[in-house]
Design a protein around this motif. Structure first.
Motif, PDB file in Angstrom:
ATOM      1  N   LEU A   1       5.163   6.078   1.165  1.00 21.60           N
ATOM      2  CA  LEU A   1       4.542   7.339   0.776  1.00 21.60           C
ATOM      3  C   LEU A   1       5.247   7.938  -0.441  1.00 21.60           C
ATOM      4  N   ILE A   2       4.464   8.578  -1.274  1.00 25.08           N
ATOM      5  CA  ILE A   2       4.988   9.439  -2.333  1.00 25.08           C
ATOM      6  C   ILE A   2       4.486  10.834  -1.998  1.00 25.08           C
ATOM      7  N   ILE A   3       5.413  11.762  -1.798  1.00 30.84           N
ATOM      8  CA  ILE A   3       5.058  13.125  -1.407  1.00 30.84           C
ATOM      9  C   ILE A   3       5.748  14.103  -2.349  1.00 30.84           C
ATOM     10  N   ALA A   4       4.988  15.033  -2.896  1.00 31.29           N
ATOM     11  CA  ALA A   4       5.556  16.126  -3.682  1.00 31.29           C
ATOM     12  C   ALA A   4       5.349  17.409  -2.882  1.00 31.29           C
ATOM     13  N   VAL A   5       6.451  18.032  -2.516  1.00 33.90           N
ATOM     14  CA  VAL A   5       6.382  19.245  -1.695  1.00 33.90           C
ATOM     15  C   VAL A   5       6.470  20.482  -2.576  1.00 33.90           C
TER      16      VAL A   5
ATOM     17  N   ARG B   1       4.752  11.717  17.484  1.00 35.01           N
ATOM     18  CA  ARG B   1       6.081  12.256  17.166  1.00 35.01           C
ATOM     19  C   ARG B   1       6.771  11.450  16.056  1.00 35.01           C
ATOM     20  N   ASN B   2       6.520  10.158  15.993  1.00 37.26           N
ATOM     21  CA  ASN B   2       7.134   9.293  14.984  1.00 37.26           C
ATOM     22  C   ASN B   2       6.111   8.858  13.940  1.00 37.26           C
ATOM     23  N   PHE B   3       5.333   9.802  13.454  1.00 37.84           N
ATOM     24  CA  PHE B   3       4.230   9.476  12.547  1.00 37.84           C
ATOM     25  C   PHE B   3       4.687   8.877  11.221  1.00 37.84           C
ATOM     26  N   LEU B   4       5.976   8.980  10.896  1.00 42.41           N
ATOM     27  CA  LEU B   4       6.494   8.388   9.668  1.00 42.41           C
ATOM     28  C   LEU B   4       7.403   7.188   9.921  1.00 42.41           C
ATOM     29  N   ALA B   5       7.376   6.675  11.134  1.00 42.07           N
ATOM     30  CA  ALA B   5       8.240   5.540  11.488  1.00 42.07           C
ATOM     31  C   ALA B   5       7.986   4.352  10.567  1.00 42.07           C
ATOM     32  N   GLY B   6       9.067   3.826  10.027  1.00 38.98           N
ATOM     33  CA  GLY B   6       8.972   2.662   9.161  1.00 38.98           C
ATOM     34  C   GLY B   6       8.470   2.943   7.758  1.00 38.98           C
ATOM     35  N   LYS B   7       8.272   4.197   7.413  1.00 42.96           N
ATOM     36  CA  LYS B   7       7.742   4.547   6.087  1.00 42.96           C
ATOM     37  C   LYS B   7       8.876   4.906   5.132  1.00 42.96           C
ATOM     38  N   GLN B   8       8.879   4.259   3.979  1.00 38.91           N
ATOM     39  CA  GLN B   8       9.784   4.640   2.912  1.00 38.91           C
ATOM     40  C   GLN B   8       9.090   5.720   2.095  1.00 38.91           C
TER      41      GLN B   8
ATOM     42  N   THR C   1      13.877  17.318   7.333  1.00 39.87           N
ATOM     43  CA  THR C   1      12.797  17.316   8.323  1.00 39.87           C
ATOM     44  C   THR C   1      12.111  15.967   8.481  1.00 39.87           C
ATOM     45  N   LEU C   2      11.703  15.342   7.401  1.00 42.81           N
ATOM     46  CA  LEU C   2      10.885  14.133   7.493  1.00 42.81           C
ATOM     47  C   LEU C   2      11.568  12.969   8.210  1.00 42.81           C
ATOM     48  N   PRO C   3      12.886  12.763   8.050  1.00 41.12           N
ATOM     49  CA  PRO C   3      13.520  11.688   8.819  1.00 41.12           C
ATOM     50  C   PRO C   3      13.450  11.884  10.340  1.00 41.12           C
ATOM     51  N   ARG C   4      13.320  13.108  10.794  1.00 44.13           N
ATOM     52  CA  ARG C   4      13.181  13.350  12.240  1.00 44.13           C
ATOM     53  C   ARG C   4      11.896  12.748  12.791  1.00 44.13           C
ATOM     54  N   PHE C   5      10.956  12.433  11.899  1.00 41.74           N
ATOM     55  CA  PHE C   5       9.694  11.828  12.316  1.00 41.74           C
ATOM     56  C   PHE C   5       9.617  10.363  11.902  1.00 41.74           C
ATOM     57  N   GLY C   6      10.775   9.801  11.524  1.00 43.22           N
ATOM     58  CA  GLY C   6      10.867   8.381  11.253  1.00 43.22           C
ATOM     59  C   GLY C   6      10.951   7.981   9.794  1.00 43.22           C
ATOM     60  N   ALA C   7      10.795   8.908   8.858  1.00 38.64           N
ATOM     61  CA  ALA C   7      10.799   8.566   7.431  1.00 38.64           C
ATOM     62  C   ALA C   7      12.175   8.121   6.957  1.00 38.64           C
ATOM     63  N   THR C   8      12.169   7.204   6.004  1.00 37.54           N
ATOM     64  CA  THR C   8      13.369   6.841   5.259  1.00 37.54           C
ATOM     65  C   THR C   8      13.150   7.311   3.829  1.00 37.54           C
ATOM     66  N   ILE C   9      13.924   8.296   3.421  1.00 34.98           N
ATOM     67  CA  ILE C   9      13.803   8.823   2.065  1.00 34.98           C
ATOM     68  C   ILE C   9      14.600   7.898   1.148  1.00 34.98           C
ATOM     69  N   THR C  10      13.901   7.188   0.273  1.00 34.41           N
ATOM     70  CA  THR C  10      14.576   6.213  -0.593  1.00 34.41           C
ATOM     71  C   THR C  10      14.865   6.755  -1.987  1.00 34.41           C
ATOM     72  N   ALA C  11      14.199   7.830  -2.390  1.00 30.60           N
ATOM     73  CA  ALA C  11      14.448   8.425  -3.700  1.00 30.60           C
ATOM     74  C   ALA C  11      13.926   9.850  -3.712  1.00 30.60           C
ATOM     75  N   THR C  12      14.537  10.669  -4.563  1.00 30.79           N
ATOM     76  CA  THR C  12      14.082  12.052  -4.738  1.00 30.79           C
ATOM     77  C   THR C  12      14.082  12.401  -6.220  1.00 30.79           C
TER      78      THR C  12
ATOM     79  N   SER D   1       0.830  -1.197   0.000  1.00 23.08           N
ATOM     80  CA  SER D   1       0.000   0.000   0.000  1.00 23.08           C
ATOM     81  C   SER D   1       0.871   1.256   0.000  1.00 23.08           C
ATOM     82  N   VAL D   2       0.581   2.159  -0.939  1.00 23.53           N
ATOM     83  CA  VAL D   2       1.333   3.404  -1.068  1.00 23.53           C
ATOM     84  C   VAL D   2       0.354   4.572  -1.005  1.00 23.53           C
ATOM     85  N   LEU D   3       0.620   5.515  -0.108  1.00 27.85           N
ATOM     86  CA  LEU D   3      -0.160   6.743   0.000  1.00 27.85           C
ATOM     87  C   LEU D   3       0.584   7.834  -0.761  1.00 27.85           C
TER      88      LEU D   3
END
Length: 178
Positions: A72-76, A99-106, A129-140, A2-4
């Motif tokens: 997640l796919i996010i366009a800022v 606080r860790n709302f993105l924990a475990g999310k690629q 910013t996003l890794p501070r809430f648990g995100a792992t940025i896998t691509a940009t 599942s991808v949001l």
């Protein structure tokens, strides 16, 4: 899996949401949930409001969407070399709820703008910013001069090099999901 997918913009004409829509159209074999933020008016965060009223239902509902997604796919978008106030406000509310709302999310993180800057300032800020809430940025990926390099009538990204760079970033993200 599942991808949001969503943009950090609440504009009904968001070019970042158009980039999200294009991106998810290229994904197969995953359950994609596109979220149009233009219909999601989150109240402005304040400590007083949180103390008096708690976390708004709109925020907890969106937090549930994030929790139910594997990635997640996010366009800022970018306003004055920064996140839009809308996206910053969303982060503020979500981080107060968890606080860790993105924990475990690629996360596949993107940006675009009408100018040559391609929203890179906002993208850079999101990378910090996003890794501070648990995100792992896998691509940009960032797309400059949206009106010049993107056309729905021509199938999306029109510049061959930019289209290839986008595809490579998307493939990297999808490989990490496997």
């Amino acid at each position: 899996m599942s991808v949001l997918a969503f943009a950090g913009s609440n504009s009904s004409a968001s070019i970042n949401y158009q980039l999200v829509t294009y991106t998810v159209s290229m994904i197969e074999n995953h359950n994609i949930r596109r979220f149009d933020m233009s219909g999601k008016p989150f109240p402005m965060y304040s400590m007083d409001r949180e103390r008096d009223d708690g976390i708004p239902g709109e925020v907890t509902g969106f937090l549930d969407e994030i929790r139910n997604a594997a990635a997640l796919i996010i366009a800022v978008n970018e306003h004055n070399r920064n996140f839009s106030a809308y996206f910053k406000n969303l982060i503020d509310w979500l981080s107060r709820a968890d606080r860790n709302f993105l924990a475990g999310k690629q996360v596949f993180l993107m940006s675009t703008s009408t100018g040559q800057g391609a929203g890179r300032n906002s993208l850079s800020l999101a990378l910090k910013t996003l890794p501070r809430f648990g995100a792992t940025i896998t691509a940009t990926f960032s797309l400059p001069s949206f009106g010049q390099h993107f056309s729905p009538a021509e199938g999306g990204i029109t510049d061959a090099e930019l289209r290839a760079a986008h595809r490579k970033a998307l493939d990297t993200f999808l490989e990490e999901l496997s």
